[in-house]
Design an enzyme around this catalytic site. Structure first.
Site, short mmCIF file in Angstrom:
data_model
loop_
_atom_site.label_atom_id
_atom_site.label_comp_id
_atom_site.label_asym_id
_atom_site.label_seq_id
_atom_site.Cartn_x
_atom_site.Cartn_y
_atom_site.Cartn_z
N LYS A 264 -22.83 -24.58 7.65
CA LYS A 264 -21.55 -24.07 7.14
C LYS A 264 -20.64 -23.56 8.24
CE LYS A 264 -22.17 -20.76 4.27
NZ LYS A 264 -22.06 -19.60 5.19
N THR B 181 -20.72 -24.38 11.37
CA THR B 181 -20.33 -25.53 12.19
C THR B 181 -19.18 -26.27 11.55
OG1 THR B 181 -22.61 -25.74 12.99
CG2 THR B 181 -21.19 -27.68 13.23
N ARG C 215 -17.79 -14.22 10.57
CA ARG C 215 -18.58 -12.99 10.69
C ARG C 215 -19.25 -12.93 12.07
NH1 ARG C 215 -22.90 -13.48 6.42
NH2 ARG C 215 -22.66 -15.67 7.00
N LYS D 64 -33.22 -17.80 11.39
CA LYS D 64 -32.01 -18.44 10.91
C LYS D 64 -31.12 -18.92 12.05
CE LYS D 64 -27.90 -17.66 8.08
NZ LYS D 64 -26.91 -17.86 9.14
N ALA E 112 -24.90 -11.88 3.01
CA ALA E 112 -24.43 -12.15 1.65
C ALA E 112 -25.53 -12.00 0.61
CB ALA E 112 -23.84 -13.55 1.57
N PHE F 74 -24.04 -17.56 3.07
CA PHE F 74 -24.98 -18.26 2.19
C PHE F 74 -24.22 -19.12 1.18
CE2 PHE F 74 -27.96 -14.70 3.46
CZ PHE F 74 -28.68 -15.49 4.32
N PHE G 8 -25.89 -35.90 8.87
CA PHE G 8 -26.97 -35.93 9.86
C PHE G 8 -27.24 -37.40 10.20
CE2 PHE G 8 -27.25 -31.69 8.50
CZ PHE G 8 -28.10 -30.98 9.32
N TRP H 168 -20.54 -31.68 14.36
CA TRP H 168 -21.56 -31.26 15.33
C TRP H 168 -21.54 -32.20 16.53
CZ3 TRP H 168 -25.59 -32.76 18.27
CH2 TRP H 168 -26.42 -31.78 18.80
#
Length: 557
Positions: free
Chosen positions: A73, A75, A96, A107, A275, A303, A383, A411
């Site tokens: 998210k 990224t 954030r 994470k 979150a 999240f 991906f 990415w």
């Protein structure tokens, strides 16, 4: 190359002085309080000068429920900002701040990845401008003052058994969840049970992120309820007469932090509530500054849309004074196959049956966000193992819900990999947006909880433990039950059961406790087995990190 290798190569050769990034937004060097050459805070003078400036458009980026397969998210948020700049838009990002808990855990950080990152990546993911340390110090200073008040005669008649305020640490440390303090005799304090929260779950983090300015920060801190007296009357920070001292410790932390992406898009990174256990959005000040300096502000909520997305819309927007003009939901074929029953080691294999089953999760999030009357776009973070057939299935399935879904390869390709997404978002910004709140602001706490459980989670009922019922009575007696609710829930499922993947229905959400957070201005609803102090995994990311004799860091993602 890994994320950190890409970032280090860029930082060494291409990163611009932060004064140049500020200049692209119309800010002068005197508007900044610089932390070296590459990061800065925005001064109070500059913030005050912007107060009456109109807002640009607001894009909220959220996602499906996170899975071990990863969604990307942050990224996508960074890549979208870069792509909009490539399309000639004055776009600014607001994110954030990372917490050391997930950085050292499993994470990871919160600076994006690949060629869609904010830099200096190492600084941001570690100590940055010291905001997390300031918050931790302020939380623990207040805790020390509370215990000193007990020791020095307890003039406020505080009941040591009913003190709500905990200490904090910005790292996952399960050993500190429940503690006993004050041992060692009369000179060592009053013995009592307490514990630690992770800093990002503390009320001061929420207060910092929702405060509109320093004066509002002070007011919010003053009304924090730290505990109750023996006859169950609330005791606040104002009652302790330490409002000024706690506000003073956050004087600099409240100022938004400015950095840049690899493609030099301005990015405000400020505040970092989780979150799943807090409200999951960056600061009102950072988002507002992005809206005032840019034509389009792109921000994310933590999240999935059931957590950060809902909390952004129901808790943050009334304070921000601006609702989103478009909502982007990030999803991946891999994560949806996992939701559809595929094992982790099978996610690189095409499986349209599992994808079709797992699409139920994305469908629920789309429909949830559509309830608010805001245009929705789906970003399919591609991906290398994703097949054309899988992505085409998702695009067509979203089209049946009247939602545009586009693939993004930010990415690998940076902003260029998000141009189709940027075009879809720009198109959505031209669609009508009629924001509709999910619930009435004056509804009772129980009504608000039930509304979120049924309309967002897809549940059927809410069950309250005895402790939660006692807390709700106390909240009603004090006339706090009109406040918004911030539900602390597992991020892995729409329900309060982390193992219930996809889009479960008919379940009951179990509420353990309801905690008033008057400084933040909401009630925290504790559900399931969610914890405010996480633990480290069996193989924490810290085991793979190192720094050499020159100061070069490795293993930081």
């Amino acid at each position: 190359m890994s994320d950190i290798e890409i970032a280090q190569a860029n930082e060494a050769n291409q990163m611009k002085p932060i004064t140049e990034i500020a200049a692209t937004m119309g800010l002068a060097a005197d508007d900044l309080e610089q932390y070296g050459k590459s990061k800065a805070k925005i001064s109070f003078e500059a913030l005050n000068r912007l107060k009456d400036r109109p807002f640009g458009k607001l894009v909220l980026v959220t996602s499906i429920n996170p899975t071990p397969a990863g969604e990307g998210k942050s990224t996508v948020t960074v890549g979208l900002g870069d792509a909009l700049r490539q399309r000639g838009q004055n776009a600014i990002i607001a994110l954030r701040e990372p917490s050391l808990g997930p950085v050292m855990g499993m994470k990871g950080g919160a600076t994006g990845g690949g060629y869609a990152q904010v830099v200096p990546m190492e600084d941001i993911n570690l100590h940055f401008t010291g905001d997390m340390h300031a918050l931790t110090s302020a939380v623990d200073t207040l805790a020390a003052l509370i215990d000193n008040h007990l020791q020095q005669g307890n003039a406020l008649n505080l009941d040591p058994r009913r003190i709500l305020w905990k200490r904090a640490l910005d790292i996952n440390d399960r050993a500190l969840r429940n503690t006993v303090i004050g041992l060692g005799g009369p000179l060592s304090g009053v013995p009592r049970e307490t514990g630690f929260d992770i800093t990002v779950a503390s009320e001061l983090m929420a207060v910092l992120c929702l405060a509109e300015d320093l004066a509002d920060l002070k007011i919010r801190i003053s009304r924090i309820v730290v505990g109750y007296t023996y006859d169950k009357q609330p005791v606040t920070v104002a009652d302790l007469e330490v409002t000024g001292a706690i506000t003073m410790l956050l004087r600099d932390a409240i100022k938004p932090n400015l950095v840049q992406t690899l493609e030099h898009t301005p990015a405000f990174i400020h505040g970092g509530p989780f979150a799943n256990i807090a409200h999951g959005c960056n600061s009102v000040l950072a988002t507002r500054t992005a809206l005032q300096l840019g034509d389009i502000a792109i921000t994310e909520a933590g999240f999935g849309a059931d957590l950060g997305g809902e909390k952004f819309l129901d808790i943050k927007t009334p304070v921000l004074g601006k609702t989103p003009d478009s909502i982007v939901i990030v999803a991946t074929a891999r994560a949806l196959k996992y939701n559809g029953g595929s094992a982790l080691n099978e996610l690189q294999t095409e499986n349209l049956d599992a994808l079709a089953k797992g699409f139920a999760n994305l469908k629920r999030h789309i429909q949830n966000m559509q309830q608010y009357g805001v245009p929705v776009v789906v970003a399919l973070n591609r991906f290398t193992s994703d097949t054309d057939a899988e992505l085409q299935f998702l695009i067509e399935a979203c089209a049946k819900l009247k939602v545009t879904a586009v693939t993004a390869t930010v990415w690998a390709d940076g902003g260029a990999g998000g141009l189709d997404l940027a075009d879809a978002v720009l198109a959505s910004l031209n669609e009508p947006s009629h924001f509709t709140p999910l619930m009435a602001a004056d509804a009772s706490a129980e009504s608000k909880i039930a509304t979120i459980v049924r309309k967002i989670y897809g549940g059927a009922d809410v069950a309250y433990d005895a402790k939660a019922l006692q807390s709700l009575k106390l909240i009603a007696d004090n006339r706090w039950d009109h406040l918004p609710v911030c539900i602390a829930k597992t991020q892995y499922s729409l329900s309060d059961d982390a193992k219930a993947l996809g889009a479960p229905t008919g379940f009951t959400v179990h509420v353990r406790d309801v905690i008033p957070k008057l400084g933040a201005g909401f009630l925290v609803v504790m559900t399931g087995n969610v914890l405010t102090m996480p633990g480290l995994p069996k193989h924490p990311a810290a085991l793979d990190m190192d720094v050499d004799a020159t100061g070069k860091i490795s293993g930081l993602f």
